[in-house]
Design a protein around this motif. Structure first.
Motif, short mmCIF file in Angstrom:
data_model
loop_
_atom_site.label_atom_id
_atom_site.label_comp_id
_atom_site.label_asym_id
_atom_site.label_seq_id
_atom_site.Cartn_x
_atom_site.Cartn_y
_atom_site.Cartn_z
N MET A 142 8.90 2.85 -11.96
CA MET A 142 7.48 3.21 -11.91
C MET A 142 7.09 3.62 -10.50
O MET A 142 7.67 3.17 -9.53
CB MET A 142 6.61 2.03 -12.35
N GLY A 143 6.11 4.50 -10.43
CA GLY A 143 5.53 4.86 -9.14
C GLY A 143 6.10 6.14 -8.56
O GLY A 143 7.18 6.59 -8.92
N LEU A 159 -3.11 -0.10 -9.60
CA LEU A 159 -1.70 -0.23 -9.94
C LEU A 159 -0.89 0.94 -9.38
O LEU A 159 0.21 0.75 -8.85
CB LEU A 159 -1.52 -0.32 -11.46
N VAL A 160 -1.45 2.14 -9.49
CA VAL A 160 -0.76 3.32 -8.97
C VAL A 160 -0.58 3.21 -7.45
O VAL A 160 0.47 3.56 -6.90
CB VAL A 160 -1.54 4.60 -9.33
N ALA A 161 -1.61 2.67 -6.78
CA ALA A 161 -1.52 2.47 -5.33
C ALA A 161 -0.43 1.47 -4.98
O ALA A 161 0.33 1.66 -4.02
CB ALA A 161 -2.86 2.02 -4.78
N GLN A 162 -0.34 0.39 -5.76
CA GLN A 162 0.71 -0.61 -5.52
C GLN A 162 2.10 -0.01 -5.76
O GLN A 162 3.03 -0.25 -4.99
CB GLN A 162 0.50 -1.81 -6.43
N MET A 163 2.24 0.75 -6.82
CA MET A 163 3.53 1.34 -7.13
C MET A 163 3.94 2.36 -6.06
O MET A 163 5.12 2.45 -5.70
CB MET A 163 3.48 2.02 -8.50
N GLN A 164 2.98 3.11 -5.54
CA GLN A 164 3.30 4.02 -4.45
C GLN A 164 3.76 3.21 -3.23
O GLN A 164 4.71 3.61 -2.54
CB GLN A 164 2.09 4.87 -4.06
N GLY A 165 3.11 2.07 -2.97
CA GLY A 165 3.51 1.23 -1.84
C GLY A 165 4.95 0.78 -1.96
O GLY A 165 5.70 0.76 -0.98
#
Length: 274
Positions: A142-143, A159-165
């Protein structure tokens, strides 16, 4: 005795790792935002007879300036460094910028880890078997990196921000190893799996309910840190490596692409220069 720094060491796995290393006879400096939790850590260290080997530095690591101050504090405390453990993150359901104008998840989950790793490199290179342990969930399917909108000014999703991180931290490890791999520092990307930590964050109701369900199913913190302690004691020989719950991972996935890693490192330095 080893000198250990733990980013996000006042809670969850970071705190447990700090206490475990104190128990083994190491000197441990933890970094966190909450003064009361920091005092609690120091009190527990004193109770086990390790008070003189425990240090707490209070800081808001979502701020670039605070990371720079912390680096100076660590250099004043330790002449050399054996391990830097990166654990801090804080979920934000709603987009929020720091006082320095940077999106909060990107600032804490990625930029702080970039700054501390690079800023403490001179101390780490003086260590006998130095390692950076980046606990972020490497190789997740994911991400993605939002190359034209790293701070997610458009269509923010927590969630998208966390996955990008997570993806950014994969690339951080690869870029660091490409740049400094000959200096002796081993960069380890580590996915502990689902662990029952505090899950620090500010959640919308639906996400909060999901998190509470995850906590009930997750493994205890002691089980989560056990493989991390093993790798800290004997890091791999390669400049960069990745693990999932103690199992070695390959680095052929797109998550560890060298070109992308260099691209992100360049964009990061440009952002910091601004």
């Amino acid at each position: 005795m080893k000198n250990i720094v733990i980013q996000g060491g006042t809670d969850g796995m970071g705190r447990a790792l700090g206490l475990a290393r104190l128990h083994r006879g190491d000197a441990v400096l933890i970094i966190g935002r909450d003064a009361a939790k920091g005092a609690s850590f120091l009190a527990e260290a004193a109770a086990m007879g390790a008070g003189e080997r425990a240090t707490f530095v209070q800081a808001d690591l979502s701020l670039i300036s605070e990371n720079q101050r912390v680096i100076e504090s660590i250099a004043a405390r330790f002449p050399t460094l054996d391990a830097l453990v990166l654990c801090a993150r804080h979920y934000l359901s709603a987009r929020r910028e720091t006082a320095e104008g940077i999106e909060g998840t990107f600032a804490l989950f990625y930029l702080s880890r970039f700054l501390l790793g690079h800023g403490l490199r001179p101390l780490l290179e003086k260590g006998e078997q130095p390692v950076i342990m980046n606990v972020a969930g490497p190789g997740s399917p994911m991400g993605e990196i939002h190359w034209t909108d790293l701070e997610m000014k458009r269509d923010y999703n927590g969630l998208v921000a966390q996955m990008q991180g997570g993806k950014a931290n994969d690339l951080l490890g690869v870029a660091f190893a490409e740049e400094y791999g000959t200096g002796g520092i081993r960069y380890v990307l580590f996915n502990p799996g689902s662990v029952s930590t505090s899950f620090s964050g500010e959640y919308d109701p639906a996400t909060k309910a999901h998190i509470e369900g995850m906590k009930r199913m997750a493994k205890p913190v002691e089980a989560g840190i056990a493989p991390i302690l093993t790798v800290l004691d004997a890091p791999p020989a390669e400049p960069v490596s990745a693990f999932a719950e103690g199992r070695r991972m390959g680095l052929t996935d797109k998550s560890f692409d060298t070109h992308d890693a260099k691209r992100l490192a360049t964009l990061t330095r440009e952002l910091l220069a601004r």
